[in-house]
Write an enzyme that holds these catalytic residues in place. Structure first.
Site, PDB file in Angstrom:
ATOM      1  CG  ASP A  28     -11.474  22.340 -39.916  1.00 26.03           C
ATOM      2  OD1 ASP A  28     -10.997  23.074 -40.793  1.00 26.03           O
ATOM      3  OD2 ASP A  28     -11.958  22.774 -38.844  1.00 26.03           O
TER       4      ASP A  28
ATOM      5  CD  GLU B 132     -17.075  29.346 -42.472  1.00 23.76           C
ATOM      6  OE1 GLU B 132     -17.287  29.808 -41.343  1.00 23.76           O
ATOM      7  OE2 GLU B 132     -16.512  28.257 -42.670  1.00 23.76           O
ATOM      8  CG  ASP B 133     -13.609  31.401 -44.391  1.00 23.35           C
ATOM      9  OD1 ASP B 133     -14.545  31.904 -43.747  1.00 23.35           O
ATOM     10  OD2 ASP B 133     -12.943  30.441 -43.988  1.00 23.35           O
TER      11      ASP B 133
ATOM     12  CG  HIS C  37      -6.927  25.135 -42.231  1.00 24.82           C
ATOM     13  ND1 HIS C  37      -6.756  24.325 -41.124  1.00 24.82           N
ATOM     14  CD2 HIS C  37      -8.274  25.150 -42.497  1.00 24.82           C
ATOM     15  CE1 HIS C  37      -7.942  23.880 -40.733  1.00 24.82           C
ATOM     16  NE2 HIS C  37      -8.870  24.357 -41.547  1.00 24.82           N
TER      17      HIS C  37
ATOM     18  CG  HIS D  66     -12.748  22.539 -45.545  1.00 25.96           C
ATOM     19  ND1 HIS D  66     -11.417  22.264 -45.789  1.00 25.96           N
ATOM     20  CD2 HIS D  66     -12.779  23.187 -44.352  1.00 25.96           C
ATOM     21  CE1 HIS D  66     -10.693  22.707 -44.785  1.00 25.96           C
ATOM     22  NE2 HIS D  66     -11.483  23.275 -43.896  1.00 25.96           N
TER      23      HIS D  66
END
Length: 711
Positions: free
Chosen positions: A182, A121-122, A93, A117
């Site tokens: 995205d 967050e992940d 991704h 990016h």
């Protein structure tokens, strides 16, 4: 992290016609396997980002790719073991998002942040780690994208969603560039999601992201997003459009032959140009079919002509209009007057001898890059020439070469477009979420912007407004809440009402009342188009309900008159013994005006200025002419007309100004206001005729008065 991502092959097989022409599709399964194998040796780029490197070098041949390799290594290692819902390794991704941006020409810092990016967050990667490894600039962008990713896209959260997006975009437009890429990749891979979830994501894309892509000028992303949303939300119309395109594919396309004719014309004229046939995307074909009904072969595409210089664009236009039959109504010059989203091109159309109408876009190659990539083509908005030169000389990486402020503090993007600045200026003052949302959607629906010039020479010299804006919008854009006291405007030197619409290039002078009690009327809301104006007016009306009622347009009423006791001919003397002399009310002559007298009924003599239209009428009626002269005394009587904008206490202020000049009011008449303008008529007794110019100046200086003249 993209929870909506699904099987890319399923999406490609289901919608093969939605692939952007000329774009190489990556085999994401192959990239996924490469990602699972881990990074390659440190002396070369990993195979998994070879496509990204190739696309980036096409736009930036001298770019240092080492930072991309380091970013990929960190992203791959941090996302290792994570899978997308389609079963692909998650690293596919960020790779796909970065490739989209690389093909648009994004600079190295943007691509580095794009690879990273989703890490904060992940994964367990922190912002401090990103900053230490890649510098403040990359850290700031990653932080901005992370905040946008956390936005709730539910229907109830739409206002707050847009607020956060506006702030993130205003701080650095590269944040929104990454978010748009995205979303595009997620939309491309949406095929195996439940239909209801596909529809929800498509609606948010339509309402939130496509308008922003349009405003930021990223047409390459906007058009593909439109097609993908169209396929999901309007499947029947999509299938009908697909059938039209498929049927056209089996027919003879007239555009290639027309393009060859254009090439021959330009070669003969000595203009070096590239002439391409540019097929319309699905939504464009759908719109054309609804507008024109039955489509012809030339309606499925347009000619794109690329040249080297701006002057060549107009040279091409001249040749086309000379050698073909132009369709005048289709001509638009977006080079001289660019669109609000940076777009520049010449648009025209011409008819061929066999009846086909070809639409043509003419632009330079640089204009083409900006038209496709919008703000992405602007590069790093914070880089200076000195910083760029220093970075090149020292061989520093993109991350270390670009200094930035604390990434956790809000900053201002110097390339921020005018429409975005306006939205950011008022979004915090919106009284409630519903008002914010409704006004914002109306603002984003505007498809053009105008620029008007300030007549007072203040800074900034220009004001950017949406198309259809009125003088009311210009007043609030220039003065903020002080515009509550605006009582009128001059546009291009001519007096006009505040409700008048402005055109691109107009010069505007706004007139403010000095009375603190002045305020807007309720009907201003019908003519205010900008969010700042509508919210400010609404807030004032809510806080002043009585004032709102008092300032609305007055009903028709009889003129107000104030009459004094004096009359007669002033110091005019007629050469007719015992005759009564009267100064004509139509022109009210005063010394030393050249005058003429005429005998009227009853034997009285009426005195007019010789320029008065009544003089010719008297002579045509055969009235007896009488010589008239002025006495040695200097006093005189005169009628003055004062034109003003209606406001409280205006009559009192004018009367006071007249009294300060030592002048007596014989009579006064005030006509009912029309479009907030009021006309006053004063008959005055002056002690000295030489004081008339000073009196007229004093009356003009009264706030709200824009003209004073002799009757």
């Amino acid at each position: 992290m993209s929870a909506e991502a699904t099987n890319p092959e399923a999406r490609s097989e289901a919608r093969p016609e939605l692939r952007r022409r000329g774009r190489t599709r990556l085999d994401l399964r192959r990239l996924g396997r490469a990602a699972l194998l881990g990074p390659t040796s440190r002396d070369r780029l990993p195979d998994a980002i070879g496509h990204v490197a190739e696309a980036h070098r096409a736009h930036h041949p001298d770019a240092d790719l080492s930072i991309l390799r380091r970013a990929y290594v960190l992203a791959e290692s941090s996302h290792r073991g994570q899978m997308r819902k389609s079963g692909e390794p998650y690293i596919t991704h960020p790779l796909a998002v970065t490739l989209i941006l690389a093909e648009l020409g994004a600079e190295t810092t943007t691509l580095t942040a794009s690879l990273l990016h989703d890490t904060v967050e992940d994964t367990e990667v922190t912002l401090d780690q990103v900053r230490e490894e890649f510098g403040d600039e990359v850290c700031f962008i990653v932080d901005g994208v992370t905040k946008v990713e956390k936005i709730d896209y539910g229907a109830a959260a739409e206002p707050e969603t847009f607020r956060k997006m506006l702030v993130a975009t205003g701080n650095d437009v590269r944040v929104m560039s990454i978010k748009l890429a995205d979303r595009l990749h997620n939309m491309r891979t949406l095929g195996v999601m439940r239909p209801e979830k596909q529809a929800r994501i498509a609606k948010v894309t339509r309402d939130v992201l496509i308008p922003l892509a349009e405003r930021l000028g990223v047409q390459a992303l906007k058009t593909e997003l439109e097609d993908l949303v169209f396929a999901i939300l309007h499947p029947e119309e999509y299938e009908h459009t697909r059938a039209l395109i498929a049927a056209h594919a089996g027919e003879r396309d007239p555009l290639p032959a027309i393009a060859e004719s254009v090439r021959a014309v330009l070669r003969e004229a000595g203009i070096h140009a590239e002439v391409l046939v540019r097929p319309r995307h699905f939504v464009s074909v759908h719109r054309i079919s609804r507008k024109r009904g039955e489509l012809r072969g030339s309606d499925f595409g347009r000619l794109l002509i690329l040249v080297g210089e701006n002057a060549d664009c107009y040279g091409v236009l001249g040749e086309l209009h000379t050698c073909f039959t132009p369709v005048v109504s289709e001509f638009k010059d977006f080079i001289a007057v660019p669109k609000f989203n940076l777009y520049q091109s010449l648009h025209t159309a011409f008819a061929t001898s066999d009846g086909h109408v070809a639409e043509v876009i003419v632009r330079t190659r640089q204009m083409h890059r900006v038209a496709e990539a919008g703000v992405v083509a602007l590069g790093n908005p914070y880089a200076t020439a000195a910083a760029t030169a220093a970075a090149a000389a020292s061989g520093a990486t993109a991350g270390s070469a670009e200094a930035c402020a604390d990434p956790y503090e809000e900053r201002v993007d110097p390339t921020r477009p005018g429409w975005l600045s306006r939205l950011l200026d008022w979004q915090q003052s919106a009284p409630d979420p519903d008002t914010f949302w409704s006004v914002l959607r109306a603002e984003l629906a505007q498809d053009r912007e105008i620029t008007v010039f300030r007549a007072d020479g203040g800074a900034p010299a220009t004001i950017s407004l949406p198309g259809g804006a009125s003088c009311i919008d210009a007043a609030y854009a220039q003065y903020g809440e002080a515009a509550h006291g605006c009582i009128g405007a001059r546009v291009n030197g001519r007096l006009t009402s505040l409700t008048s619409r402005l055109s691109d290039g107009d010069t505007v002078q706004l007139l403010l009342a000095h009375d603190a009690s002045s305020g807007p009327s309720a009907d201003w809301l019908e003519h205010a188009h900008t969010p700042a104006a509508r919210i400010a007016i609404g807030s004032w009306l809510k806080a002043h309900p009585d004032g709102a009622a008092a300032t609305t347009t007055a009903v028709a009423r009889a003129p107000l008159s104030v009459v004094g006791a004096r009359g007669g001919g002033g110091n005019a003397v007629a050469d007719l013994p015992d005759a009564t002399v009267r100064l004509a009310g139509c022109c009210t002559p005063v010394p030393p005006d050249a005058v003429a007298g005429f005998v009227v009924r009853g034997g009285a003599v009426t005195v007019h200025r010789v320029q008065c239209a009544a003089v010719a009428q008297m002579r045509s009626l055969g009235r007896t002419s009488v010589a008239v002269h002025w006495r040695a005394t200097a006093d005189c009587r005169v009628t003055l007309l004062a034109e003003s904008f209606g406001r409280p206490h205006l009559l009192a202020d004018l009367t006071e100004a007249i009294a300060r000049e030592g002048v007596e009011v014989v009579s006064a008449t005030v006509e009912p206001p029309v479009e907030q303008r009021v006309r006053h008529s004063y008959t005055l007794q002056l002690p000295d005729a030489t004081g008339l110019p000073a009196l007229m100046r004093a009356m003009r200086d009264v706030p709200g008065v824009y003209d004073v003249s002799r009757a």
